[in-house]
Design an enzyme around this catalytic site. Sequence first.
Site, mmCIF file in Angstrom:
data_model
loop_
_atom_site.group_PDB
_atom_site.id
_atom_site.type_symbol
_atom_site.label_atom_id
_atom_site.label_comp_id
_atom_site.label_asym_id
_atom_site.label_seq_id
_atom_site.Cartn_x
_atom_site.Cartn_y
_atom_site.Cartn_z
ATOM 1 N N VAL A 39 -16.616 34.624 -18.286
ATOM 2 C CA VAL A 39 -15.432 33.746 -17.287
ATOM 3 C C VAL A 39 -13.996 34.130 -17.088
ATOM 4 O O VAL A 39 -13.235 34.179 -17.999
ATOM 5 C CB VAL A 39 -15.457 32.389 -16.838
ATOM 6 C CG1 VAL A 39 -14.636 31.643 -16.101
ATOM 7 C CG2 VAL A 39 -17.253 32.041 -15.861
ATOM 8 N N GLU A 40 -12.891 34.459 -15.919
ATOM 9 C CA GLU A 40 -11.465 35.318 -16.344
ATOM 10 C C GLU A 40 -10.773 33.423 -15.885
ATOM 11 O O GLU A 40 -9.941 33.653 -15.886
ATOM 12 C CB GLU A 40 -10.599 36.374 -15.367
ATOM 13 C CG GLU A 40 -11.762 37.494 -16.400
ATOM 14 C CD GLU A 40 -11.072 38.523 -15.460
ATOM 15 O OE1 GLU A 40 -10.215 38.470 -15.122
ATOM 16 O OE2 GLU A 40 -12.666 39.406 -15.474
#
Lengths: 302, 302
Positions: free
Chosen positions: A21-22
């Site tokens: 996840v960014e």
Amino acid sequence: MNNGRVEVLDGVNGGRLFNSVEAFLFDCDGVIWKGDKLIDGVSETLHFLRSQGKTLVFVTNNSSKSRRQYAAKFLSLGISVSEDEIFSSSFAAAMYLKSIELSTDKKVYVVGGEGIVEELHLAGFTSLGGPEDAKRMIEIKDNPYVEHDKDVAAVVVGFDPYINFYKLQYATLCIRENPGCLFIATNRDAVGNMTDLQEWPGAGCMVAAVCGSTQKEPIVVGKPSTFMMDFLLKKFNIDTSKMCMVGDRLDTDILFGQSAGCKTLLVLSGVTTLSTLKDPANNILPDFYTDKVSDMLQLLAP
Amino acid sequence: MNNGRVEVLDGVNGGRLFNSVEAFLFDCDGVIWKGDKLIDGVSETLHFLRSQGKTLVFVTNNSSKSRRQYAAKFLSLGISVSEDEIFSSSFAAAMYLKSIELSTDKKVYVVGGEGIVEELHLAGFTSLGGPEDAKRMIEIKDNPYVEHDKDVAAVVVGFDPYINFYKLQYATLCIRENPGCLFIATNRDAVGNMTDLQEWPGAGCMVAAVCGSTQKEPIVVGKPSTFMMDFLLKKFNIDTSKMCMVGDRLDTDILFGQSAGCKTLLVLSGVTTLSTLKDPANNILPDFYTDKVSDMLQLLAP
């Protein structure tokens, strides 16, 4: 009916989630704070995520504040957040009217708070109602008559602790009598943690009241509607598969995240209990669940 | 979708109707009066029907008054009606709780007016809320806490021009947190002629608000529910096929009359327009329609 398969967040799946996840999208009420009280460990967790290069976004259905007011609230709680990182349903209502190119010659009647009014003004719209109409009392025995502005082309209904009969009449007259007048709901949350001592009726209560008198259904701009996602994507340019929506509500946060293609993490620090999550009648299942946001810090920090 | 086949009342079908009917059931708002103003010719028409030996009954969804208060209102308008001829939704709410043998040790929370409170007391129940809670203001910023009575076993919601956030919270807490607490709606009329100058949000607005915050559906005791018909039949002992329901509303009056097996006459002096009646989307068709109650007098009096 769900089959009950939802994973509790642990070091292993949490690590995989973290790495894939960014951007973390956080709901606020019941996740970051309850009323004006920060939930334990939130500040350290956000600090940790930022230090690891994660993008943080705050997506809240609470329409009582504008983005500017939300940034001020974060700061008052010791957390620095920029307005650009905040997506509130008050902002979404204004952006919706802008997206459909509502003429700024028209007016917008507000059943709700200062947050909606401020966002409407920032977007160039003229508003009526809102806090101004908070103390208007109607005495039926005086045979009153409410004159409504024929230039009102949209009614925006959000959370309103000053809901009264005058506002309900005004909104009803606009929606029923002004041709084409739009009925916009910031959100339909049944209840929420407006204070830290107990839950209170949410915007879903005020919106339902206007549905009851107009027999019309609103356009919903807050979660679970993915309307806000378009703005968020333009701003951050991150694929939704690399986003994780963190929220306390199944029918708004988790549904919003899933509809947009995000990963989803339910926290039990707000309105949803473990038994609601596991109830066979519940069919909205997050990817993961945990007690509170700071569990991420405990599981993931080195 | 309707096929548009509904007869305008004339001398011929009106005469047949008159001869076949022993009791005329009248709605009040929009039929007998608008606000505090009697509709033209009503007094003479009721007098004529009584002189012809017809039984008159007044069946109103408006919960703001008790039967005693309705009799006083009739008298103030120059019409003598006994309490026994009046069936109001305030009375129906109290009778419903009696019919299910709710213990009088329990309490009833009222979102509504004096009429409901008076009928509850006459039936032996203890009430909370109602007019007493009209001026309670909630300031979310003060982090308030509403303590609710755990002995509240029913919440009755009716028309309430003093609707506020405190009452909505109280009702919501009782329904959500008191095990088995009943949610009773006097009626769900969207709007009504509460004054003679314009229509106002009806009980359907306040009821919907509580639906919105509790996500529960109420038990409706007023029209179109036929709950009141049982009391009416016991009182008057007239077959429903020999009754004619006269009302201004399709989804309450006409539906109520049809569900009970009565003949039905729509008057256009209230909320329903001819175009609504004839709209292909409308599927509730009365046997007859006419402009106003006094047309009966004009068509039928010798």
